[in-house]
Every structure is written in structure tokens, then in C-alpha cells.
Design an enzyme around this catalytic site. Structure first.
Site, short mmCIF file in Angstrom:
data_model
loop_
_atom_site.label_atom_id
_atom_site.label_comp_id
_atom_site.label_asym_id
_atom_site.label_seq_id
_atom_site.Cartn_x
_atom_site.Cartn_y
_atom_site.Cartn_z
N HIS A 117 1.10 -1.21 0.03
CA HIS A 117 -0.07 0.01 -0.21
C HIS A 117 0.94 1.11 0.07
CE1 HIS A 117 -3.14 -2.65 2.16
NE2 HIS A 117 -3.22 -2.72 0.90
N GLU A 155 -2.74 -3.07 -5.18
CA GLU A 155 -4.20 -3.14 -5.48
C GLU A 155 -4.68 -1.72 -5.38
OE1 GLU A 155 -5.44 -3.10 -2.47
OE2 GLU A 155 -4.14 -4.17 -1.05
#
Length: 192
Positions: A117, A155
Site C-alpha cells: 500500500h 491493488e
């Protein structure tokens, strides 16, 4: 998704260590967030920034961020990291083991796969190519520190076109859209 099919449900995750701290080169430095230093205030402030909060959904009170950082540091799922270019931190990372994450419900994670992230916390530092330049160095460092890691994934929210462009420029290939609990994400992978 044929190049993502190598997960064997019998693989034992208990033997897999927590996510590694990458040893960066080319002027980049990574260190674990220390919750008893100004690191916590920095992460908290960055998460309040509108450009981060819009996609991270974690504009939490400082106390909750302290709990979150301590939780990550006590487990083997995720590692909170500050990345500096020169002297000052410019990027917040969470390095995580994909097989221990919710993403493993929508993608066949190998035990040593690492997920990221990524947040550029200071809006004034966005659009400078930091992520695009960091990602090749970061992924190589992750492969170097964990020789059994063969894939690094991201993602991002499908609506975050800026992040997707940066991740693509940094060497990640889109694999497909996946539905996660808090977003529709574009799964992006870089292989060893």
C-alpha cells in the site's frame, strides 16, 4: 490470470516470516514507523490529507493510528514503513504478506508474495514521479531481502488513475479488477 495460479492451499504459512523491511538504494531509505516518535504524527497527518483519505479511507484519530501501527508491528501480516528521499520522509508504505491479507480471497497468493500500500502524504510532493522512480528500486530490494518472493502486488482503487499510471510506469502490470471489502481494485503485479 494464468501467471497467478501457483498457490497451493497446502502451503504452510506459519513458516513464512512477516513482511521484510526493504534495504533501498539510489538515495532512498526505508525505516519502520516508530509509534513513540514524531513518525506517528506524520502518518496521522498524511492520512488526514484529502488526496490520501479519498482512497485509503483511514482518516482516523491519532489514537486509532497509534493502535494500528502497534498492531502491525506486533504481527506478521503488515509492516508500516516510512520511505525517505534524502533526509525527509516522502512516502508511507505498508508492506504486507498477500497470503495473510484479504486480497488472498480474490487472488491465488503464494506464501512469500508481498503486497504494497503506497501513499505520498504531502500533496506538494505528488506529480513529481516519486512513486514511478521508487517502485523498481523497492521491488528489487524486496526480491533481494526475500529470495523466495517471486511477486509483488499492488491493488489500487480503480478510480485512482494517478496511482495506476505511476504503478504502471514503475513496472507493474495490470492483471484485472477484483472486488475487495472497501473498493473495486485493479490488481497489479511485478514478477521477479
Amino acid at each position: 490470470m494464468s501467471h497467478l495460479d501457483a498457490y497451493r492451499p497446502t502451503d504452510d504459512l506459519s513458516a513464512v516470516p512477516g513482511p521484510p523491511l526493504p534495504v533501498l538504494t539510489d538515495g532512498w531509505h526505508a525505516r519502520v514507523v516508530d509509534p513513540v516518535t514524531p513518525d506517528l504524527d506524520l502518518v496521522h497527518r498524511w492520512m488526514q490529507a484529502p488526496h490520501v483519505a479519498a482512497f485509503w479511507h483511514q482518516a482516523w484519530p491519532r489514537e486509532r493510528w497509534e493502535d494500528e501501527v502497534r498492531r502491525q508491528l506486533s504481527g506478521r501480516h503488515s509492516l508500516p514503513v516510512l520511505v525517505s528521499r534524502g533526509d525527509d520522509p516522502v512516502i508511507y508504505l505498508e508492506v504486507y504478506r498477500a497470503a495473510r491479507d484479504v486480497v488472498a480471497q480474490v487472488y491465488q497468493a503464494r506464501p512469500h508474495d508481498v503486497g504494497l500500500h503506497v501513499a505520498v502524504g504531502d500533496f506538494g510532493m505528488t506529480d513529481r514521479g516519486l512513486v514511478r522512480v521508487l517502485l523498481p528500486v523497492l521491488t528489487q530490494a524486496l526480491f533481494d531481502v526475500d529470495p523466495r518472493c517471486t511477486r509483488v502486488l499492488l491493488e489500487p482503487d480503480v478510480r485512482n488513475r494517478q496511482a495506476i499510471a505511476s504503478f504502471t510506469a514503475g513496472g507493474f502490470a495490470p492483471v484485472g479488477e477484483v472486488l475487495l471489502p472497501d473498493k473495486v481494485a485493479l490488481l497489479m503485479v511485478r514478477t521477479r
